[in-house]
Design an enzyme around this catalytic site. Sequence first.
Site, PDB file in Angstrom:
ATOM      1  N   HIS A 110      73.048  34.739   9.780  1.00 49.83           N
ATOM      2  CA  HIS A 110      72.644  36.057   9.248  1.00 49.83           C
ATOM      3  C   HIS A 110      72.066  36.944  10.347  1.00 49.83           C
ATOM      4  O   HIS A 110      72.386  38.114  10.448  1.00 49.83           O
ATOM      5  CB  HIS A 110      71.616  35.860   8.125  1.00 49.83           C
ATOM      6  CG  HIS A 110      71.004  37.142   7.663  1.00 49.83           C
ATOM      7  ND1 HIS A 110      71.683  38.035   6.864  1.00 49.83           N
ATOM      8  CD2 HIS A 110      69.792  37.700   7.918  1.00 49.83           C
ATOM      9  CE1 HIS A 110      70.903  39.093   6.636  1.00 49.83           C
ATOM     10  NE2 HIS A 110      69.759  38.911   7.266  1.00 49.83           N
ATOM     11  N   ARG A 158      81.301  35.979   7.213  1.00 52.17           N
ATOM     12  CA  ARG A 158      80.305  36.165   8.277  1.00 52.17           C
ATOM     13  C   ARG A 158      80.306  34.920   9.162  1.00 52.17           C
ATOM     14  O   ARG A 158      79.784  33.883   8.777  1.00 52.17           O
ATOM     15  CB  ARG A 158      78.927  36.378   7.637  1.00 52.17           C
ATOM     16  CG  ARG A 158      77.871  36.921   8.578  1.00 52.17           C
ATOM     17  CD  ARG A 158      76.477  36.744   8.000  1.00 52.17           C
ATOM     18  NE  ARG A 158      76.058  35.371   8.103  1.00 52.17           N
ATOM     19  CZ  ARG A 158      75.270  34.740   7.231  1.00 52.17           C
ATOM     20  NH1 ARG A 158      74.805  35.353   6.181  1.00 52.17           N
ATOM     21  NH2 ARG A 158      74.934  33.465   7.417  1.00 52.17           N
ATOM     22  N   TYR A 190      72.326  25.868   5.360  1.00 54.28           N
ATOM     23  CA  TYR A 190      72.913  26.160   4.037  1.00 54.28           C
ATOM     24  C   TYR A 190      74.443  26.176   4.026  1.00 54.28           C
ATOM     25  O   TYR A 190      75.049  26.418   2.988  1.00 54.28           O
ATOM     26  CB  TYR A 190      72.362  27.477   3.469  1.00 54.28           C
ATOM     27  CG  TYR A 190      72.541  28.683   4.394  1.00 54.28           C
ATOM     28  CD1 TYR A 190      73.744  29.384   4.439  1.00 54.28           C
ATOM     29  CD2 TYR A 190      71.505  29.098   5.218  1.00 54.28           C
ATOM     30  CE1 TYR A 190      73.908  30.457   5.290  1.00 54.28           C
ATOM     31  CE2 TYR A 190      71.654  30.193   6.081  1.00 54.28           C
ATOM     32  CZ  TYR A 190      72.848  30.865   6.108  1.00 54.28           C
ATOM     33  OH  TYR A 190      73.018  31.924   6.950  1.00 54.28           O
TER      34      TYR A 190
END
Length: 345
Positions: free
Chosen positions: A258, A254, A267
């Site tokens: 998100h 990805r 993160y």
Amino acid sequence: MTGTSSASQKVRHLELGLSDEQAIDMYTMMVKARKFDERMLLLQRAGKINFHVSGIGQEVAQVAAAFALDREQDYFLPYYRDYGFVLSVGMTFKELLLSVFAKAEDPNSGGRQMPGHFGHKKLRIVTGSSPVTTQVPHAVGIALAAKMKKKPFVSFVTFGEGSSNQGDFHEGCNFAGVHKLPVILMCENNQYAISVPVHKQLAGKVADRAIGYGFPGVQVDGNDALEVFRIVKEARDRAVAGEGPTLIEAMMYRLSPHSTSDNDLAYRTKEEVDEHRAKDGIPRFKQYLIDCGIWSEELEANLHASIKKELDEATEYGDKAPFPTPESTMWHVYENDAAGQGGNR
Ligand SMILES: Cc1ncc(C[n+]2csc(CCOP(=O)(O)OP(=O)(O)O)c2C)c(N)n1
């Protein structure tokens, strides 16, 4: 590319039953999905739309899978990152823009479904719920209908690897395996479930879980368009031959946060993202087409210009279109309503 590898590489799409034109169509869809996504990120940051969930980095497998299915009769249960998939099975920029702007003419819900919760009755795209993985039992139910009605269609469902830990996934797989149903389950393993990296989600491979349910599971490089096409086509052939489900784990990354509400650098590092950006399957497929002698930088420039024009027009249309009226609140909820509008137009 030189020598024998080039010779065998050059005919790979033809060997798989894809014409030059179809291979170019696949590439066109990948670029369309990428450009759509980039436009949505811009519109969200410009305050024109509220929210976007990006599929950047996942388009190659989505498009390849769609081309391996029967787009005239199969049923599709995509998840929220599947722009490449829904565009490939026939949704238009205009329809997607009507949905993101939450406008009355949106074919899915009249402007009331969440962004990325695709739905299109004519194209047999079944809209999803926001709790992840609910689409898996739905897909299995549709496959049961195919079997009971002895119809030669399959249902195709996608989900993330985080979702493969939900009960719905396991219950759906078990039922599909027991009844040998014509369903293809494709996990888009993009390495993250929001901020949770894959090594904290799974101790094994998603694909290996299929063994426990009595059907084949296969892991594939999701950035290899032709390999994904081959595997999904094989799964479809098995399904219509009455041989039951297949679980496919397409490996990818990805590349975007998100969603537009996420700060991914909290993160993961930029270096990690850049390392994966270098493996992007879209330029890889473009290079393959160039090596085959069926694509050029000139065609690329024309494609970009025509996509931009189509996106500009769709954006303007979606922006200016009317919002749903208060009276239409119950439309798209029940099959028929007091106004005779029906739920599924
Ligand atoms: C049942 C449920 N739990 C939690 C959420 C919140 N949520 C939305 S997306 C998401 C991550 C899902 O990760 P994955 O299945 O790997 O798909 P990805 O978003 O990475 O494509 C979560 C936890 C939800 N929508 N539904």
